[in-house]
Design a protein around this motif. Structure first.
Motif, PDB file in Angstrom:
ATOM      1  N   ALA A   1       0.828  -1.205   0.000  1.00  0.00           N
ATOM      2  CA  ALA A   1       0.000   0.000   0.000  1.00  0.00           C
ATOM      3  C   ALA A   1       0.866   1.260   0.000  1.00  0.00           C
ATOM      4  O   ALA A   1       0.575   2.231  -0.720  1.00  0.00           O
ATOM      5  CB  ALA A   1      -0.935  -0.011   1.208  1.00  0.00           C
ATOM      6  N   VAL A   2       1.927   1.243   0.784  1.00  0.00           N
ATOM      7  CA  VAL A   2       2.846   2.391   0.809  1.00  0.00           C
ATOM      8  C   VAL A   2       3.482   2.588  -0.560  1.00  0.00           C
ATOM      9  O   VAL A   2       3.575   3.719  -1.077  1.00  0.00           O
ATOM     10  CB  VAL A   2       3.924   2.191   1.894  1.00  0.00           C
ATOM     11  CG1 VAL A   2       5.010   3.252   1.771  1.00  0.00           C
ATOM     12  CG2 VAL A   2       3.294   2.242   3.278  1.00  0.00           C
ATOM     13  N   ALA A   3       3.929   1.489  -1.177  1.00  0.00           N
ATOM     14  CA  ALA A   3       4.539   1.579  -2.501  1.00  0.00           C
ATOM     15  C   ALA A   3       3.536   2.095  -3.526  1.00  0.00           C
ATOM     16  O   ALA A   3       3.882   2.894  -4.404  1.00  0.00           O
ATOM     17  CB  ALA A   3       5.064   0.205  -2.921  1.00  0.00           C
ATOM     18  N   SER A   4       2.292   1.676  -3.411  1.00  0.00           N
ATOM     19  CA  SER A   4       1.259   2.126  -4.348  1.00  0.00           C
ATOM     20  C   SER A   4       0.999   3.616  -4.226  1.00  0.00           C
ATOM     21  O   SER A   4       0.747   4.301  -5.219  1.00  0.00           O
ATOM     22  CB  SER A   4      -0.034   1.342  -4.107  1.00  0.00           C
ATOM     23  OG  SER A   4      -1.056   1.762  -4.978  1.00  0.00           O
ATOM     24  N   LEU A   5       1.041   4.118  -2.998  1.00  0.00           N
ATOM     25  CA  LEU A   5       0.802   5.543  -2.776  1.00  0.00           C
ATOM     26  C   LEU A   5       1.980   6.403  -3.216  1.00  0.00           C
ATOM     27  O   LEU A   5       1.801   7.548  -3.638  1.00  0.00           O
ATOM     28  CB  LEU A   5       0.499   5.804  -1.299  1.00  0.00           C
ATOM     29  CG  LEU A   5      -0.819   5.235  -0.764  1.00  0.00           C
ATOM     30  CD1 LEU A   5      -0.893   5.407   0.741  1.00  0.00           C
ATOM     31  CD2 LEU A   5      -2.013   5.904  -1.434  1.00  0.00           C
ATOM     32  N   ARG A   6       3.171   5.865  -3.160  1.00  0.00           N
ATOM     33  CA  ARG A   6       4.354   6.691  -3.378  1.00  0.00           C
ATOM     34  C   ARG A   6       4.969   6.566  -4.764  1.00  0.00           C
ATOM     35  O   ARG A   6       5.545   7.533  -5.275  1.00  0.00           O
ATOM     36  CB  ARG A   6       5.430   6.344  -2.342  1.00  0.00           C
ATOM     37  CG  ARG A   6       5.073   6.756  -0.917  1.00  0.00           C
ATOM     38  CD  ARG A   6       6.334   6.882  -0.087  1.00  0.00           C
ATOM     39  NE  ARG A   6       7.269   7.823  -0.676  1.00  0.00           N
ATOM     40  CZ  ARG A   6       8.550   7.928  -0.278  1.00  0.00           C
ATOM     41  NH1 ARG A   6       9.030   7.149   0.671  1.00  0.00           N
ATOM     42  NH2 ARG A   6       9.345   8.805  -0.858  1.00  0.00           N
ATOM     43  N   PHE A   7       4.875   5.397  -5.395  1.00  0.00           N
ATOM     44  CA  PHE A   7       5.660   5.168  -6.609  1.00  0.00           C
ATOM     45  C   PHE A   7       4.783   5.072  -7.853  1.00  0.00           C
ATOM     46  O   PHE A   7       3.652   4.593  -7.809  1.00  0.00           O
ATOM     47  CB  PHE A   7       6.503   3.900  -6.467  1.00  0.00           C
ATOM     48  CG  PHE A   7       7.447   3.943  -5.301  1.00  0.00           C
ATOM     49  CD1 PHE A   7       8.366   4.968  -5.180  1.00  0.00           C
ATOM     50  CD2 PHE A   7       7.394   2.982  -4.310  1.00  0.00           C
ATOM     51  CE1 PHE A   7       9.232   5.022  -4.100  1.00  0.00           C
ATOM     52  CE2 PHE A   7       8.242   3.024  -3.232  1.00  0.00           C
ATOM     53  CZ  PHE A   7       9.167   4.051  -3.121  1.00  0.00           C
ATOM     54  N   GLY A   8       5.350   5.524  -8.955  1.00  0.00           N
ATOM     55  CA  GLY A   8       4.694   5.515 -10.249  1.00  0.00           C
ATOM     56  C   GLY A   8       5.538   6.323 -11.212  1.00  0.00           C
ATOM     57  O   GLY A   8       6.759   6.426 -11.051  1.00  0.00           O
ATOM     58  N   HIS A   9       4.920   6.894 -12.235  1.00  0.00           N
ATOM     59  CA  HIS A   9       5.677   7.763 -13.139  1.00  0.00           C
ATOM     60  C   HIS A   9       6.237   8.974 -12.393  1.00  0.00           C
ATOM     61  O   HIS A   9       7.281   9.509 -12.754  1.00  0.00           O
ATOM     62  CB  HIS A   9       4.780   8.240 -14.287  1.00  0.00           C
ATOM     63  CG  HIS A   9       4.405   7.149 -15.235  1.00  0.00           C
ATOM     64  ND1 HIS A   9       5.331   6.350 -15.864  1.00  0.00           N
ATOM     65  CD2 HIS A   9       3.192   6.704 -15.665  1.00  0.00           C
ATOM     66  CE1 HIS A   9       4.716   5.474 -16.636  1.00  0.00           C
ATOM     67  NE2 HIS A   9       3.417   5.657 -16.520  1.00  0.00           N
ATOM     68  N   ARG A  10       5.522   9.390 -11.354  1.00  0.00           N
ATOM     69  CA  ARG A  10       5.977  10.521 -10.546  1.00  0.00           C
ATOM     70  C   ARG A  10       5.939  10.090  -9.088  1.00  0.00           C
ATOM     71  O   ARG A  10       4.888   9.737  -8.560  1.00  0.00           O
ATOM     72  CB  ARG A  10       5.082  11.747 -10.761  1.00  0.00           C
ATOM     73  CG  ARG A  10       5.579  13.006 -10.082  1.00  0.00           C
ATOM     74  CD  ARG A  10       4.662  14.162 -10.426  1.00  0.00           C
ATOM     75  NE  ARG A  10       4.675  14.449 -11.840  1.00  0.00           N
ATOM     76  CZ  ARG A  10       5.573  15.248 -12.422  1.00  0.00           C
ATOM     77  NH1 ARG A  10       6.515  15.821 -11.701  1.00  0.00           N
ATOM     78  NH2 ARG A  10       5.505  15.473 -13.729  1.00  0.00           N
ATOM     79  N   SER A  11       7.095  10.094  -8.420  1.00  0.00           N
ATOM     80  CA  SER A  11       7.166   9.690  -7.018  1.00  0.00           C
ATOM     81  C   SER A  11       6.592  10.791  -6.136  1.00  0.00           C
ATOM     82  O   SER A  11       6.711  11.986  -6.436  1.00  0.00           O
ATOM     83  CB  SER A  11       8.618   9.407  -6.614  1.00  0.00           C
ATOM     84  OG  SER A  11       9.144   8.318  -7.353  1.00  0.00           O
ATOM     85  N   THR A  12       5.982  10.370  -5.046  1.00  0.00           N
ATOM     86  CA  THR A  12       5.395  11.310  -4.096  1.00  0.00           C
ATOM     87  C   THR A  12       5.948  11.022  -2.710  1.00  0.00           C
ATOM     88  O   THR A  12       6.461   9.929  -2.435  1.00  0.00           O
ATOM     89  CB  THR A  12       3.865  11.196  -4.070  1.00  0.00           C
ATOM     90  OG1 THR A  12       3.501   9.858  -3.673  1.00  0.00           O
ATOM     91  CG2 THR A  12       3.272  11.480  -5.431  1.00  0.00           C
ATOM     92  N   SER A  13       5.825  11.992  -1.823  1.00  0.00           N
ATOM     93  CA  SER A  13       6.273  11.840  -0.447  1.00  0.00           C
ATOM     94  C   SER A  13       5.078  11.573   0.454  1.00  0.00           C
ATOM     95  O   SER A  13       3.915  11.717   0.049  1.00  0.00           O
ATOM     96  CB  SER A  13       7.001  13.109   0.013  1.00  0.00           C
ATOM     97  OG  SER A  13       6.091  14.204   0.054  1.00  0.00           O
ATOM     98  N   PHE A  14       5.367  11.183   1.696  1.00  0.00           N
ATOM     99  CA  PHE A  14       4.287  10.988   2.655  1.00  0.00           C
ATOM    100  C   PHE A  14       3.553  12.301   2.920  1.00  0.00           C
ATOM    101  O   PHE A  14       2.347  12.306   3.186  1.00  0.00           O
ATOM    102  CB  PHE A  14       4.840  10.413   3.962  1.00  0.00           C
ATOM    103  CG  PHE A  14       5.246   8.978   3.852  1.00  0.00           C
ATOM    104  CD1 PHE A  14       4.300   7.986   3.625  1.00  0.00           C
ATOM    105  CD2 PHE A  14       6.572   8.611   3.965  1.00  0.00           C
ATOM    106  CE1 PHE A  14       4.670   6.662   3.517  1.00  0.00           C
ATOM    107  CE2 PHE A  14       6.949   7.287   3.869  1.00  0.00           C
ATOM    108  CZ  PHE A  14       6.003   6.302   3.636  1.00  0.00           C
ATOM    109  N   ALA A  15       4.269  13.410   2.841  1.00  0.00           N
ATOM    110  CA  ALA A  15       3.629  14.718   3.031  1.00  0.00           C
ATOM    111  C   ALA A  15       2.608  14.982   1.923  1.00  0.00           C
ATOM    112  O   ALA A  15       1.520  15.506   2.179  1.00  0.00           O
ATOM    113  CB  ALA A  15       4.687  15.824   3.051  1.00  0.00           C
TER     114      ALA A  15
END
Length: 328
Positions: free
Chosen positions: A17-31
């Motif tokens: 779930a964490v990887a799904s929220l953070r990784f893809g074509h554009r990486s995101t942070s927890f913030a």
């Protein structure tokens, strides 16, 4: 072993779930994820995180539903190769969804789920009836052959309905591959409660399914109504398969490989096998979706493409292992 497997799967699902929220074509942070959850999406990263939240939840729900559905079908038919895809249930659900699309009857989410469940139920009943004909009753081979024939017939009917209708084809072409990329909160608010009902129906039949695994005569001697147990458990599996198909399209192999592998690890007690399969199926589908996003250079690969790439080799391994065991 059961508790250890439960803890491991919970950890794997959380990491997925964490990887799904953070990784893809554009990486995101927890913030970015935190801001997106509160509805304040200003940057591109926050918008990406906001779209991944319902996508992740849908992946968890659909993966768990397909895995538990497969576990139940395997228990009802006493066939370790049973799967909503192999037995034609996914194709039946898809056919009825297509009929509703062509007839313009399923623009709202709930009618589409109802049509998918109805199609899954009709296909399951047809395959089991045909597979039960002749001497020996519903053998695994006859059920698999009936399911393959049903899938082929349903796919042909889908093509016949879709090809002359450009509007229906445009609506169907993204859905037919199997994807969780078009997740939205409105649809999930309707679908997830139905999935919970389906899971509870299957899990409440777990003890009786354990008796069923010992044979119809033994189950009857233990006071279990075999037709009633098969019928109720199948209803739960049809709800899970139908709603999951309506939400994400037909996604194959999750219901086959997850329960089979877990059965090798933790045994065949369905009181444990069903919740563990739910966790493993959810983790598998979410990780497959992440892989489709990360390893595709241009656009997301639908999860319906990734799962067969994983499932086909495992299916071959399962078949070879079963043949070696039978000849030993």
């Amino acid at each position: 072993m059961h508790l250890l497997c439960l803890v491991v799967l919970l950890v794997v699902l959380a990491l997925a779930a964490v990887a799904s929220l953070r990784f893809g074509h554009r990486s995101t942070s927890f913030a970015d994820v935190w801001v997106a959850l509160h509805g304040h999406q200003e940057t591109i990263e926050q918008i990406a995180a906001g779209s991944r939240v319902p996508r992740t939840i849908l992946g968890v729900a659909v993966g768990a539903a397909l895995a538990v559905s497969g576990t139940t079908f395997q228990a009802v038919t006493r066939n370790p190769l049973a799967d909503p895809g192999i037995f034609g249930v996914l194709s039946g659900a898809s056919l009825f969804v297509v009929i509703s699309i062509v007839g313009d009857w399923s623009q709202a989410p709930l009618p589409r789920m109802i049509y998918a469940m109805l199609g899954a139920a009709v296909a399951a009943a047809f395959v089991y009836t045909v597979g039960s004909l002749g001497r020996g009753g519903a053998t695994p081979l006859k059920l698999a052959l009936a399911g393959a024939a049903t899938s082929a017939a349903a796919s042909s009917l889908v093509s016949a309905l879709i090809l002359p209708n450009a509007r229906a084809m445009d609506d169907f072409r993204f859905w037919q591959i199997g994807s969780i990329g078009r997740a939205d909160w409105t649809t999930m608010r309707l679908g997830i409660p139905l999935l919970i009902v389906g899971f509870l129906v299957c899990w409440l039949c777990a003890t009786r399914l354990n008796s069923l695994a010992m044979g119809d005569d033994v189950a009857t001697s233990l006071g279990v109504s075999v037709p009633w147990t098969r019928g109720i458990a199948s209803i739960g599996a049809v709800i899970l398969c139908g709603v999951a198909t309506a939400l994400a399209g037909p996604i194959a192999f999750v219901g086959l490989i997850v329960p089979h592998i877990l059965r090798l690890i933790v045994g065949s007690d369905h009181r444990w096998l069903m919740p563990l399969s739910a966790l493993a199926g959810a983790a598998l589908l979410v990780l497959s979706d992440v892989a489709g996003r990360v390893f595709s250079s241009s656009e997301d690969l639908s999860v319906g493409i990734i799962t067969p790439l994983i499932g086909a080799p495992l299916f071959i391994f399962i078949v070879r292992r079963s043949r070696m065991r039978d000849t030993a």
